[in-house]
Motif scaffolding. Structure first.
Motif, PDB file in Angstrom:
ATOM      1  N   GLN A 195       0.818  -1.220   0.000  1.00  0.00           N
ATOM      2  CA  GLN A 195       0.000   0.000   0.000  1.00  0.00           C
ATOM      3  C   GLN A 195       0.851   1.268   0.000  1.00  0.00           C
ATOM      4  OE1 GLN A 195      -2.125   0.672   3.805  1.00  0.00           O
ATOM      5  NE2 GLN A 195      -1.027  -1.089   4.612  1.00  0.00           N
ATOM      6  N   HIS A 196       2.108   1.170   0.475  1.00  0.00           N
ATOM      7  CA  HIS A 196       2.964   2.367   0.541  1.00  0.00           C
ATOM      8  C   HIS A 196       3.832   2.538  -0.696  1.00  0.00           C
ATOM      9  CE1 HIS A 196       1.725   2.678   4.699  1.00  0.00           C
ATOM     10  NE2 HIS A 196       2.119   1.423   4.899  1.00  0.00           N
ATOM     11  N   ASN A 197       3.688   1.622  -1.668  1.00  0.00           N
ATOM     12  CA  ASN A 197       4.512   1.688  -2.885  1.00  0.00           C
ATOM     13  C   ASN A 197       6.003   1.779  -2.582  1.00  0.00           C
ATOM     14  OD1 ASN A 197       2.380   1.448  -4.685  1.00  0.00           O
ATOM     15  ND2 ASN A 197       2.037   3.651  -4.801  1.00  0.00           N
ATOM     16  N   GLY A 198       6.436   1.057  -1.546  1.00  0.00           N
ATOM     17  CA  GLY A 198       7.866   0.989  -1.240  1.00  0.00           C
ATOM     18  C   GLY A 198       8.428   2.212  -0.562  1.00  0.00           C
ATOM     19  N   GLU A 199       7.540   3.116  -0.097  1.00  0.00           N
ATOM     20  CA  GLU A 199       8.059   4.365   0.479  1.00  0.00           C
ATOM     21  C   GLU A 199       7.991   4.412   1.998  1.00  0.00           C
ATOM     22  OE1 GLU A 199       5.980   7.487  -1.530  1.00  0.00           O
ATOM     23  OE2 GLU A 199       6.723   6.844  -3.481  1.00  0.00           O
ATOM     24  N   LYS A 200       7.892   3.248   2.642  1.00  0.00           N
ATOM     25  CA  LYS A 200       7.888   3.237   4.112  1.00  0.00           C
ATOM     26  C   LYS A 200       9.277   3.644   4.614  1.00  0.00           C
ATOM     27  CE  LYS A 200       6.741  -1.078   4.807  1.00  0.00           C
ATOM     28  NZ  LYS A 200       6.481  -1.675   3.499  1.00  0.00           N
ATOM     29  N   SER A 201       9.306   4.164   5.842  1.00  0.00           N
ATOM     30  CA  SER A 201      10.620   4.491   6.406  1.00  0.00           C
ATOM     31  C   SER A 201      11.382   3.194   6.645  1.00  0.00           C
ATOM     32  CB  SER A 201      10.451   5.238   7.733  1.00  0.00           C
ATOM     33  OG  SER A 201       9.955   4.351   8.705  1.00  0.00           O
ATOM     34  N   LYS A 202      12.666   3.234   6.432  1.00  0.00           N
ATOM     35  CA  LYS A 202      13.483   2.025   6.525  1.00  0.00           C
ATOM     36  C   LYS A 202      13.474   1.472   7.947  1.00  0.00           C
ATOM     37  CE  LYS A 202      14.914   1.797   2.276  1.00  0.00           C
ATOM     38  NZ  LYS A 202      13.646   2.329   1.772  1.00  0.00           N
ATOM     39  N   ALA A 203      13.217   2.344   8.931  1.00  0.00           N
ATOM     40  CA  ALA A 203      13.248   1.899  10.327  1.00  0.00           C
ATOM     41  C   ALA A 203      11.983   1.126  10.701  1.00  0.00           C
ATOM     42  CB  ALA A 203      13.391   3.106  11.246  1.00  0.00           C
ATOM     43  N   SER A 204      11.017   1.168   9.800  1.00  0.00           N
ATOM     44  CA  SER A 204       9.732   0.536  10.124  1.00  0.00           C
ATOM     45  C   SER A 204       9.916  -0.944  10.433  1.00  0.00           C
ATOM     46  CB  SER A 204       8.779   0.716   8.942  1.00  0.00           C
ATOM     47  OG  SER A 204       7.881  -0.357   8.878  1.00  0.00           O
ATOM     48  N   SER A 205       9.264  -1.366  11.518  1.00  0.00           N
ATOM     49  CA  SER A 205       9.408  -2.765  11.931  1.00  0.00           C
ATOM     50  C   SER A 205       8.642  -3.678  10.981  1.00  0.00           C
ATOM     51  CB  SER A 205       8.879  -2.945  13.352  1.00  0.00           C
ATOM     52  OG  SER A 205       7.513  -2.582  13.372  1.00  0.00           O
ATOM     53  N   GLU A 206       7.621  -3.118  10.319  1.00  0.00           N
ATOM     54  CA  GLU A 206       6.793  -3.921   9.402  1.00  0.00           C
ATOM     55  C   GLU A 206       7.556  -4.081   8.088  1.00  0.00           C
ATOM     56  OE1 GLU A 206       4.046  -6.224   7.972  1.00  0.00           O
ATOM     57  OE2 GLU A 206       3.767  -5.435   9.983  1.00  0.00           O
ATOM     58  N   ALA A 207       8.335  -5.137   8.011  1.00  0.00           N
ATOM     59  CA  ALA A 207       9.185  -5.316   6.836  1.00  0.00           C
ATOM     60  C   ALA A 207       8.386  -5.801   5.636  1.00  0.00           C
ATOM     61  CB  ALA A 207      10.293  -6.302   7.154  1.00  0.00           C
ATOM     62  N   ALA A 208       7.399  -6.654   5.902  1.00  0.00           N
ATOM     63  CA  ALA A 208       6.666  -7.253   4.785  1.00  0.00           C
ATOM     64  C   ALA A 208       5.607  -6.291   4.263  1.00  0.00           C
ATOM     65  CB  ALA A 208       6.013  -8.543   5.243  1.00  0.00           C
ATOM     66  N   ASN A 209       5.400  -6.338   2.961  1.00  0.00           N
ATOM     67  CA  ASN A 209       4.411  -5.465   2.338  1.00  0.00           C
ATOM     68  C   ASN A 209       2.994  -5.900   2.708  1.00  0.00           C
ATOM     69  OD1 ASN A 209       6.632  -4.435   1.085  1.00  0.00           O
ATOM     70  ND2 ASN A 209       6.253  -5.448  -0.873  1.00  0.00           N
ATOM     71  N   THR A 210       2.162  -4.935   3.051  1.00  0.00           N
ATOM     72  CA  THR A 210       0.750  -5.249   3.255  1.00  0.00           C
ATOM     73  C   THR A 210      -0.090  -4.381   2.320  1.00  0.00           C
ATOM     74  OG1 THR A 210       0.567  -3.618   5.024  1.00  0.00           O
ATOM     75  CG2 THR A 210       1.000  -5.902   5.683  1.00  0.00           C
ATOM     76  N   ALA A 211      -1.215  -4.940   1.894  1.00  0.00           N
ATOM     77  CA  ALA A 211      -2.138  -4.193   1.040  1.00  0.00           C
ATOM     78  C   ALA A 211      -3.132  -3.421   1.892  1.00  0.00           C
ATOM     79  CB  ALA A 211      -2.877  -5.158   0.117  1.00  0.00           C
ATOM     80  N   HIS A 212      -3.484  -4.005   3.063  1.00  0.00           N
ATOM     81  CA  HIS A 212      -4.441  -3.388   3.988  1.00  0.00           C
ATOM     82  C   HIS A 212      -3.957  -3.567   5.406  1.00  0.00           C
ATOM     83  CE1 HIS A 212      -7.828  -2.516   1.190  1.00  0.00           C
ATOM     84  NE2 HIS A 212      -7.311  -3.512   0.496  1.00  0.00           N
ATOM     85  N   ASN A 213      -4.413  -2.665   6.305  1.00  0.00           N
ATOM     86  CA  ASN A 213      -4.077  -2.806   7.728  1.00  0.00           C
ATOM     87  C   ASN A 213      -5.173  -3.608   8.426  1.00  0.00           C
ATOM     88  OD1 ASN A 213      -1.922  -1.119   7.235  1.00  0.00           O
ATOM     89  ND2 ASN A 213      -3.143   0.713   7.604  1.00  0.00           N
ATOM     90  N   GLY A 214      -5.619  -4.645   7.778  1.00  0.00           N
ATOM     91  CA  GLY A 214      -6.679  -5.486   8.315  1.00  0.00           C
ATOM     92  C   GLY A 214      -6.784  -6.697   7.412  1.00  0.00           C
ATOM     93  N   ARG A 215      -7.836  -7.486   7.616  1.00  0.00           N
ATOM     94  CA  ARG A 215      -8.030  -8.670   6.785  1.00  0.00           C
ATOM     95  C   ARG A 215      -8.441  -8.237   5.383  1.00  0.00           C
ATOM     96  NH1 ARG A 215      -9.958 -12.967  10.091  1.00  0.00           N
ATOM     97  NH2 ARG A 215     -11.716 -13.368   8.710  1.00  0.00           N
ATOM     98  N   VAL A 216      -7.859  -8.850   4.355  1.00  0.00           N
ATOM     99  CA  VAL A 216      -8.290  -8.558   2.983  1.00  0.00           C
ATOM    100  C   VAL A 216      -9.367  -9.587   2.646  1.00  0.00           C
ATOM    101  CG1 VAL A 216      -7.598  -8.339   0.577  1.00  0.00           C
ATOM    102  CG2 VAL A 216      -5.967  -7.776   2.392  1.00  0.00           C
ATOM    103  N   ASN A 217     -10.608  -9.117   2.455  1.00  0.00           N
ATOM    104  CA  ASN A 217     -11.683 -10.088   2.238  1.00  0.00           C
ATOM    105  C   ASN A 217     -12.444  -9.901   0.935  1.00  0.00           C
ATOM    106  OD1 ASN A 217     -12.917  -7.783   3.103  1.00  0.00           O
ATOM    107  ND2 ASN A 217     -14.218  -8.750   4.622  1.00  0.00           N
ATOM    108  N   GLY A 218     -11.924  -9.049   0.045  1.00  0.00           N
ATOM    109  CA  GLY A 218     -12.571  -8.924  -1.258  1.00  0.00           C
ATOM    110  C   GLY A 218     -11.586  -8.505  -2.325  1.00  0.00           C
TER     111      GLY A 218
END
Length: 374
Positions: free
Chosen positions: A203-226
């Motif tokens: 969702q961030h198109n690779g522009e997250k801060s490098k310090a971010s603990s969330e290393a893996a890419n996510t599409a949503h900050n919740g369950r993707v159900n559709g």
């Protein structure tokens, strides 16, 4: 026509289901026959054609796989889908951990696939000519591929960390599959490749801060159900329990950053939404509580809310030949949303005297005739 969709007083869909309706599908060949699947395991087949030729009519149920049928699903049917190439076969999957391939003429299962967990979603490619794979999303993080030709489900795609709630084949490339999971991720796969996964949408198109603990890419900050592709397969629309809908470029995997505002989504399972076909612009029809929200896909504008159901809407399906919409709800009803007929303007009133604000901008003529200029 889509901008004037309204609940049609003259068209009814025969009420057969005694419990909520989770899934609808209209066959792509004639656009005439519709399947529905209910929370009680019942599947119904309707004929949408008006055989009476009267303005008011009821779409009749031709037959159903009811509670007394020996092969009925034991629990909730979550997905029904017609075989894309002819109406002689359809598929259904259920919380009873099975996917069934039905012969439409005999109403007997030609094949049954069994899984270890609940089945949330399945999909057959609308365009495949070289394979007969059905993608299946279950309680397991592994995506299962069932081969209709061999009857085996040996092929597995590994990469998600939680259950897979939504699966959709690309309508453009027959080997490309999109999957959405409770882990917040959407993955694109090429099922010919050993590793399978082409990309994980970010969702961030690779522009997250490098310090971010969330290393893996996510599409949503919740369950993707559709998940739903646009008809040309160039874009993918996803929906998550973070109350967000996102539009992705399906070839680059880029988040297009279209803002649809808050799209309320509390569904604990897969949500079945639809994108229009043959319209310009394209519209998305999204279950939103007891209403259906209609958005323009590429600008994110909320056009209208279709109100008529008494309870949560679980699914909707678009009929492209006539630009009609059908929706199924927990209230046991299937509603038909039909474009409102335009009132003809009486001949004795010239167009000039019609107040302009009554004309929907979509209907205004964009062409000029040479008579006006001469």
């Amino acid at each position: 026509r889509v901008l004037s969709l309204e609940l049609n007083k003259d068209r009814d869909v025969e009420r057969i289901h005694g419990s909520g309706i989770n899934t609808l599908d209209i066959e792509p060949i004639e656009g005439r026959y519709m399947l529905s699947g209910g929370s009680d395991g019942v599947i119904v087949l309707y004929d949408l054609e008006n055989l009476t030729r009267k303005p008011s009519y009821t779409c009749k149920a031709l037959f159903s796989v009811g509670r007394s049928h020996p092969d009925v699903h034991k629990f909730s049917v979550e997905t029904v889908q017609w075989y894309p190439h002819d109406t002689g076969m359809f598929t259904s999957s259920s919380f009873d951990k099975t996917l069934k391939i039905w012969d439409t003429n005999t109403l007997q299962p030609a094949d049954i696939f069994h899984f270890e967990g609940t089945v949330y979603s399945h999909h057959m490619s609308p365009v495949a000519t070289k394979h007969c794979l059905i993608a299946v999303g279950t309680k397991s993080p592994k995506v299962q591929l069932c081969d209709l030709k061999s009857g085996s489900s040996s092929h597995i795609l590994q990469g998600h960390r939680q259950e897979v709630l939504a699966v959709s084949w690309s309508p453009r490339h027959e080997y490309i599959l999109a999957t959405g999971s409770a882990d917040g991720r959407v993955k694109l796969w090429d099922v010919r490749r050993a590793s399978g996964c082409l990309s994980t949408l970010d969702q961030h198109n690779g522009e997250k801060s490098k310090a971010s603990s969330e290393a893996a890419n996510t599409a949503h900050n919740g369950r993707v159900n559709g998940l739903c592709y646009t008809n040309d397969g160039l874009h993918l629309l996803t929906i998550g329990t973070d109350d967000r809908m996102r539009l992705w470029n399906s070839s680059t995997g880029e988040n297009t950053l279209v803002n649809y505002g808050k799209v309320c989504n509390e569904s604990r399972k897969g949500l079945k939404f639809a994108i229009s076909c043959g319209c310009n612009p394209e519209f998305a029809f999204v279950p939103y509580g007891s209403t259906i929200a209609v958005y323009t896909v590429f600008t994110g504008e909320l056009i209208t809310m279709l109100r008529g159901h008494y309870s949560t809407v679980n699914c909707c399906v678009f009929q492209p030949h006539f630009q009609e919409l059908y929706s199924g709800s927990k209230d046991c009803n299937i509603l038909a949303w039909i474009p409102a007929p335009r009132e003809p303007i009486p001949d004795d009133i010239s167009e000039k005297s019609v107040p302009q604000q009554h004309l929907n901008p979509a209907y205004e003529d964009a062409w000029s005739s040479s008579d006006d200029e001469g």
